[in-house]
Design an enzyme around this catalytic site. Sequence first.
Site, PDB file in Angstrom:
ATOM      1  N   GLY A 253       0.822  -1.259  -0.029  1.00  0.00           N
ATOM      2  CA  GLY A 253       0.119   0.045   0.061  1.00  0.00           C
ATOM      3  C   GLY A 253       1.017   1.243   0.023  1.00  0.00           C
ATOM      4  O   GLY A 253       0.243   2.386  -0.101  1.00  0.00           O
TER       5      GLY A 253
ATOM      6  N   PRO B 222       4.633  -4.955  -1.320  1.00  0.00           N
ATOM      7  CA  PRO B 222       4.553  -3.924  -1.993  1.00  0.00           C
ATOM      8  C   PRO B 222       4.254  -4.221  -3.526  1.00  0.00           C
ATOM      9  O   PRO B 222       4.591  -5.081  -3.918  1.00  0.00           O
ATOM     10  CB  PRO B 222       5.730  -3.390  -1.906  1.00  0.00           C
ATOM     11  CG  PRO B 222       6.739  -4.523  -1.610  1.00  0.00           C
ATOM     12  CD  PRO B 222       5.908  -5.405  -0.747  1.00  0.00           C
ATOM     13  N   GLY B 223       3.313  -3.688  -4.168  1.00  0.00           N
ATOM     14  CA  GLY B 223       3.087  -4.000  -5.511  1.00  0.00           C
ATOM     15  C   GLY B 223       3.348  -2.606  -6.321  1.00  0.00           C
ATOM     16  O   GLY B 223       4.294  -2.521  -7.035  1.00  0.00           O
ATOM     17  N   ARG B 224       2.586  -1.620  -6.193  1.00  0.00           N
ATOM     18  CA  ARG B 224       2.512  -0.255  -6.765  1.00  0.00           C
ATOM     19  C   ARG B 224       4.091   0.376  -6.590  1.00  0.00           C
ATOM     20  O   ARG B 224       4.373   0.787  -7.755  1.00  0.00           O
ATOM     21  CB  ARG B 224       1.666   0.707  -6.306  1.00  0.00           C
ATOM     22  CG  ARG B 224       1.487   2.252  -6.944  1.00  0.00           C
ATOM     23  CD  ARG B 224       0.730   3.045  -6.191  1.00  0.00           C
ATOM     24  NE  ARG B 224      -0.674   2.413  -5.826  1.00  0.00           N
ATOM     25  CZ  ARG B 224      -1.878   2.580  -6.467  1.00  0.00           C
ATOM     26  NH1 ARG B 224      -1.895   3.126  -7.607  1.00  0.00           N
ATOM     27  NH2 ARG B 224      -2.894   2.017  -5.899  1.00  0.00           N
TER      28      ARG B 224
ATOM     29  N   TYR C  37     -10.782   5.975 -10.798  1.00  0.00           N
ATOM     30  CA  TYR C  37     -10.630   6.795  -9.737  1.00  0.00           C
ATOM     31  C   TYR C  37     -10.136   8.432  -9.658  1.00  0.00           C
ATOM     32  O   TYR C  37      -9.946   8.799  -8.872  1.00  0.00           O
ATOM     33  CB  TYR C  37      -9.418   6.386  -9.045  1.00  0.00           C
ATOM     34  CG  TYR C  37      -9.286   4.541  -8.989  1.00  0.00           C
ATOM     35  CD1 TYR C  37     -10.166   3.774  -8.464  1.00  0.00           C
ATOM     36  CD2 TYR C  37      -8.288   3.978  -9.755  1.00  0.00           C
ATOM     37  CE1 TYR C  37      -9.897   2.326  -8.282  1.00  0.00           C
ATOM     38  CE2 TYR C  37      -8.015   2.755  -9.829  1.00  0.00           C
ATOM     39  CZ  TYR C  37      -9.063   1.717  -8.889  1.00  0.00           C
ATOM     40  OH  TYR C  37      -8.799   0.440  -8.897  1.00  0.00           O
TER      41      TYR C  37
ATOM     42  N   CYS D  30     -15.745   4.024 -27.420  1.00  0.00           N
ATOM     43  CA  CYS D  30     -16.994   4.972 -27.577  1.00  0.00           C
ATOM     44  C   CYS D  30     -17.692   5.129 -26.270  1.00  0.00           C
ATOM     45  O   CYS D  30     -18.735   4.541 -25.889  1.00  0.00           O
ATOM     46  CB  CYS D  30     -18.055   3.873 -28.619  1.00  0.00           C
ATOM     47  SG  CYS D  30     -17.537   3.850 -30.275  1.00  0.00           S
TER      48      CYS D  30
ATOM     49  N   TYR E 227      -0.953  -1.436 -12.152  1.00  0.00           N
ATOM     50  CA  TYR E 227      -2.300  -1.298 -12.257  1.00  0.00           C
ATOM     51  C   TYR E 227      -2.874  -0.585 -13.614  1.00  0.00           C
ATOM     52  O   TYR E 227      -3.721  -0.173 -13.891  1.00  0.00           O
ATOM     53  CB  TYR E 227      -3.115  -0.763 -11.092  1.00  0.00           C
ATOM     54  CG  TYR E 227      -2.760  -1.471  -9.967  1.00  0.00           C
ATOM     55  CD1 TYR E 227      -3.291  -2.433  -9.620  1.00  0.00           C
ATOM     56  CD2 TYR E 227      -2.140  -0.562  -8.568  1.00  0.00           C
ATOM     57  CE1 TYR E 227      -2.997  -3.249  -8.135  1.00  0.00           C
ATOM     58  CE2 TYR E 227      -1.778  -1.077  -7.589  1.00  0.00           C
ATOM     59  CZ  TYR E 227      -2.289  -2.431  -7.407  1.00  0.00           C
ATOM     60  OH  TYR E 227      -1.798  -3.040  -6.075  1.00  0.00           O
TER      61      TYR E 227
HETATM   62  N1  LLP Z   1      -1.707  -7.094  -0.510  1.00  0.00           N
HETATM   63  C1  LLP Z   1      -2.836  -7.011  -0.719  1.00  0.00           C
HETATM   64  C2  LLP Z   1      -3.631  -8.102   0.027  1.00  0.00           C
HETATM   65  C3  LLP Z   1      -3.647  -6.436  -1.736  1.00  0.00           C
HETATM   66  O1  LLP Z   1      -4.916  -6.451  -1.715  1.00  0.00           O
HETATM   67  C4  LLP Z   1      -2.870  -5.171  -2.418  1.00  0.00           C
HETATM   68  C5  LLP Z   1      -3.405  -4.228  -3.342  1.00  0.00           C
HETATM   69  C6  LLP Z   1      -1.319  -5.084  -2.157  1.00  0.00           C
HETATM   70  C7  LLP Z   1      -0.829  -5.811  -1.437  1.00  0.00           C
HETATM   71  C8  LLP Z   1      -0.557  -4.536  -2.910  1.00  0.00           C
HETATM   72  O2  LLP Z   1      -0.955  -2.705  -2.692  1.00  0.00           O
HETATM   73  P1  LLP Z   1       0.081  -1.669  -3.273  1.00  0.00           P
HETATM   74  O3  LLP Z   1       1.547  -1.770  -2.729  1.00  0.00           O
HETATM   75  O4  LLP Z   1       0.096  -1.852  -4.650  1.00  0.00           O
HETATM   76  O5  LLP Z   1      -0.754  -0.561  -2.851  1.00  0.00           O
HETATM   77  N2  LLP Z   1      -6.294  -1.111  -8.594  1.00  0.00           N
HETATM   78  C9  LLP Z   1      -6.129  -0.040  -7.509  1.00  0.00           C
HETATM   79  C10 LLP Z   1      -5.163  -0.715  -6.528  1.00  0.00           C
HETATM   80  C11 LLP Z   1      -6.049  -1.983  -5.852  1.00  0.00           C
HETATM   81  C12 LLP Z   1      -4.980  -2.608  -4.891  1.00  0.00           C
HETATM   82  C13 LLP Z   1      -5.517  -3.667  -4.414  1.00  0.00           C
HETATM   83  N3  LLP Z   1      -4.713  -4.545  -3.419  1.00  0.00           N
HETATM   84  C14 LLP Z   1      -5.408   1.211  -8.264  1.00  0.00           C
HETATM   85  O6  LLP Z   1      -5.395   1.269  -9.737  1.00  0.00           O
HETATM   86  O7  LLP Z   1      -4.998   2.137  -7.685  1.00  0.00           O
END
Ligand code: LLP
Length: 431
Positions: free
Chosen positions: A248, A291-293, A334, A361, A390
């Site tokens: 997150g 971490p993802g984003r 968003y 469209c 994403y």
């Molecule tokens: N762990 C869990 C259990 C999660 O549900 C998520 C993201 C992450 C880790 C990774 O979170 P990050 O570090 O990427 O913030 N589609 C949305 C974001 C949805 C996030 C869902 N879960 C967007 O485009 O902003």
Amino acid sequence: MFISKNLNINKKGNLEIGNVDTIDLVNEYKTPLYVMDEDVIRENCRSFKASIEKYYGDGLVCYASKTFCCKEMCRIINDEGLGLDISSGGELHTAMSVNFPPEKLVFHGNNKTEQELKLALDYGVGRIVVDNFDELSLLTRLANEMNKTANIMLRIKPGVDANTHNFIMTGQIDSKFGLALETGEAFAAAKLAIESDNINLRGFHCHIGSQIFDIEPFALAAKVMLLFTAKVKNELDYEIHDLNLGGGFGIRYTLDQEQKPNEAYMERVSEVVKDKCKQLDIRLPFILLEPGRSIAGPAGITLYKVGSVKKIPDVRTYVSVDGGMTDNPRYALYGAKYEMLLANKANLPKEREVTVAGKCCESGDLLGENVKIQEVETGDILAVLATGAYNYSMASNYNRIPRAAVVMVSKGKARTIVKRESYDDLIRNDV
Ligand code: LLP
């Protein structure tokens, strides 16, 4: 000048990513095109990994593959020694296709199917994060039938209200994810898991939301999770091994945003975890982060060709590109803001304020409004920055638009890692 340090402008005035001219990329791979910088991805993996080693000790960083998932990304993540957070059979299948070590997989989801759970048990997924009672009983039955032990974590709602966009807030009570603390649900699930045959409760998990800049909500969530850990130890005589604090961490999308260094999170959270464990007389857990984003987001850009430029006097100028909500639905969903520029005029000042529209469209198919870019005309190349997270993973085929290719760059070289979809790909499953 740019939000990412891997971007620069070359002598021709063109935007470069990872020392590759984006206009050369467009000429070779066409548009729309996702471009990911491998070196940025690897650097982010390393800094998160190093932060656990430096500030804490035992733990595992698991990249959240929902952010951007393909075979090559799974290979890179494995190569960097990270684990992988997966949240569907499809992500699991992708990981399996490159022989990702099963013990380093963390399987999420609030409604995993029987087929997905069987696949996970068969492959030996190291941590299945159980979301609810129905899943716990289904998994118990499957593990018994398959004569396997299911290694699980329980997803807990720590009730922490993080300052982020409502649609992506998951740590509150009114959430479809996880087990509530205050109703006793989480405690009852822990008790049941401990007592169940073929279930090995490894620990607890929480994830409080996404694109969060403030570190304190994470520190607070860690405290809440440790209080629960102590309660389970004291009342059920069971001490868990793992604490998964989710992901997150916010990234910089626009110049006015400040991103914290990847290390900052563990620096603060380690302090809290160590203090709290001492105070509560519980052992230091093995920490998992997801971490993802913050790993993939800053690594990516998207390149588009500008088609029509429609000036509506006294209203606005619509700049239409050859992609849109199909490759990046985040503005439509968003209202997410992005930094943009014309890649072929990168050295010129941004003097035009425009609305960037996609080709679907649908009036809401926009990539941004009131966006500053250079003086624009048909044929220019628009670059949207920080699209590594994403975007590709949320792409769709709306209007039967083929998904764009993904090219990986590293040290001046480029290679395709996901091919562009063809029209035939679009009708492949049609009967
Ligand atoms: N762990 C869990 C259990 C999660 O549900 C998520 C993201 C992450 C880790 C990774 O979170 P990050 O570090 O990427 O913030 N589609 C949305 C974001 C949805 C996030 C869902 N879960 C967007 O485009 O902003």
